[in-house]
Design an enzyme around this catalytic site. Sequence first.
Site, PDB file in Angstrom:
ATOM      1  N   GLU A   1     -20.385 -26.302  -4.540  1.00  0.00           N
ATOM      2  CA  GLU A   1     -21.122 -25.159  -3.649  1.00  0.00           C
ATOM      3  C   GLU A   1     -20.663 -24.745  -2.228  1.00  0.00           C
ATOM      4  OE1 GLU A   1     -24.735 -24.650  -6.780  1.00  0.00           O
ATOM      5  OE2 GLU A   1     -24.883 -26.312  -5.137  1.00  0.00           O
TER       6      GLU A   1
ATOM      7  N   GLU B   1     -29.153 -27.825  -0.245  1.00  0.00           N
ATOM      8  CA  GLU B   1     -30.699 -27.251   0.323  1.00  0.00           C
ATOM      9  C   GLU B   1     -31.532 -28.866   0.196  1.00  0.00           C
ATOM     10  OE1 GLU B   1     -31.716 -24.966  -2.922  1.00  0.00           O
ATOM     11  OE2 GLU B   1     -30.236 -23.605  -1.760  1.00  0.00           O
TER      12      GLU B   1
ATOM     13  N   ASN C   1     -29.621 -23.410 -12.125  1.00  0.00           N
ATOM     14  CA  ASN C   1     -30.551 -24.264 -11.154  1.00  0.00           C
ATOM     15  C   ASN C   1     -31.355 -23.217 -10.968  1.00  0.00           C
ATOM     16  OD1 ASN C   1     -31.687 -25.572  -9.147  1.00  0.00           O
ATOM     17  ND2 ASN C   1     -30.436 -25.591  -7.503  1.00  0.00           N
TER      18      ASN C   1
ATOM     19  N   LYS D   1     -34.418 -23.566  -9.110  1.00  0.00           N
ATOM     20  CA  LYS D   1     -35.021 -23.653  -7.315  1.00  0.00           C
ATOM     21  C   LYS D   1     -36.106 -23.868  -7.602  1.00  0.00           C
ATOM     22  CE  LYS D   1     -30.469 -22.499  -5.128  1.00  0.00           C
ATOM     23  NZ  LYS D   1     -29.879 -22.025  -4.350  1.00  0.00           N
TER      24      LYS D   1
ATOM     25  N   SER E   1     -23.245 -17.425  -5.210  1.00  0.00           N
ATOM     26  CA  SER E   1     -23.077 -16.521  -5.435  1.00  0.00           C
ATOM     27  C   SER E   1     -22.784 -15.781  -7.339  1.00  0.00           C
ATOM     28  CB  SER E   1     -23.337 -15.631  -4.407  1.00  0.00           C
ATOM     29  OG  SER E   1     -24.226 -16.036  -3.599  1.00  0.00           O
TER      30      SER E   1
ATOM     31  N   HIS F   1     -27.478 -31.494  -3.634  1.00  0.00           N
ATOM     32  CA  HIS F   1     -27.683 -30.133  -4.056  1.00  0.00           C
ATOM     33  C   HIS F   1     -28.263 -30.529  -2.110  1.00  0.00           C
ATOM     34  CE1 HIS F   1     -28.690 -25.354  -3.360  1.00  0.00           C
ATOM     35  NE2 HIS F   1     -27.895 -26.122  -4.769  1.00  0.00           N
TER      36      HIS F   1
ATOM     37  N   GLY G   1     -26.613 -18.415  -2.613  1.00  0.00           N
ATOM     38  CA  GLY G   1     -27.408 -16.991  -2.125  1.00  0.00           C
ATOM     39  C   GLY G   1     -27.401 -16.729  -1.237  1.00  0.00           C
TER      40      GLY G   1
HETATM   41  P1  PGA Z   1     -26.211 -18.557  -5.788  1.00  0.00           P
HETATM   42  O1  PGA Z   1     -26.815 -20.809  -5.794  1.00  0.00           O
HETATM   43  O2  PGA Z   1     -26.337 -18.329  -7.221  1.00  0.00           O
HETATM   44  O3  PGA Z   1     -28.265 -18.338  -5.577  1.00  0.00           O
HETATM   45  O4  PGA Z   1     -25.817 -18.532  -4.851  1.00  0.00           O
HETATM   46  C1  PGA Z   1     -26.221 -21.925  -6.726  1.00  0.00           C
HETATM   47  C2  PGA Z   1     -27.254 -22.943  -6.230  1.00  0.00           C
HETATM   48  O5  PGA Z   1     -27.959 -23.518  -5.370  1.00  0.00           O
HETATM   49  O6  PGA Z   1     -27.340 -24.032  -7.138  1.00  0.00           O
END
Ligand code: PGA
Length: 258
Positions: free
Chosen positions: A166, A96, A8, A10, A211, A94, A172
């Site tokens: 997740e 976000e 992803n 983003k 992460s 997601h 992140g």
């Molecule tokens: P990350 O993001 O690997 O940077 O933690 C994962 C995601 O948001 O799908």
Amino acid sequence: MRTIIAGNWKMHKDRAEAQALIDALAEQVGNTERVEVIVAPPFPFLAMAVEHLRDAHIGVAAQNCHEALHGAFTGEVSAAMLKSVGVSACIVGHSERRQYYGETDAAVGGKIAALLHAGMLPIYCCGEMRAEREKGTHFEVVRAQMNEALGPISPADLAKVVVAYEPVWAIGTGLTATPQQAQEMHAFVRKELRMLAGDAAAAIPILYGGSMKPDNARELLACADVNGGLIGGAALDAGLFTELVRIAARAAAHTSIP
Ligand code: PGA
């Protein structure tokens, strides 16, 4: 069981950077027989990704879509439009999007239905916030997310969905769920899927996201109910992403031995 590594991106990369990453992936990811590899660049780079990743057998996903086929929805993109440029999958729900754009489980359920209608693969994200885990309500939260978004979908269609667990506190942040925490929640997700989809649940891939990096992926991917990863930060680097694909391929080879 399929193993999937999905990246992803983003809202990262401009055109030249996206092209460079796509070229590097096409060159480095190589033979991925045991792993389905998918990347989700921002909308403007989707068609370019489809064109340049086709021969490398890397699928392309969008990061969002609208639930309607078409209409007066300024700024939105439909599943059918994505499909028409060769996009085969889409991340939905997601954290976000839930957090910053107020997406509800019901709205996300509509997107999943639209993607299935278009013959695309929905990658449905669920997961608890840090405060919810600290309060011990993480199972309830994930159960509600699953029931509300996936409940209206028929068992036959659910067999065509991928779930990504997740934990929001791990996205992140550099914090990762321990393999024990991941396996415990993935087994719970599998049990919920069984209630919704019956026997088909056994074959629905459940990805871990939060992460995931080469140094923690081996242990996470060794868990019985972790069938791959949804990768954010590490998907922006061709070397790290390729390494994750290799680790997943080794894990898949291992689990396929009776
Ligand atoms: P990350 O993001 O690997 O940077 O933690 C994962 C995601 O948001 O799908």
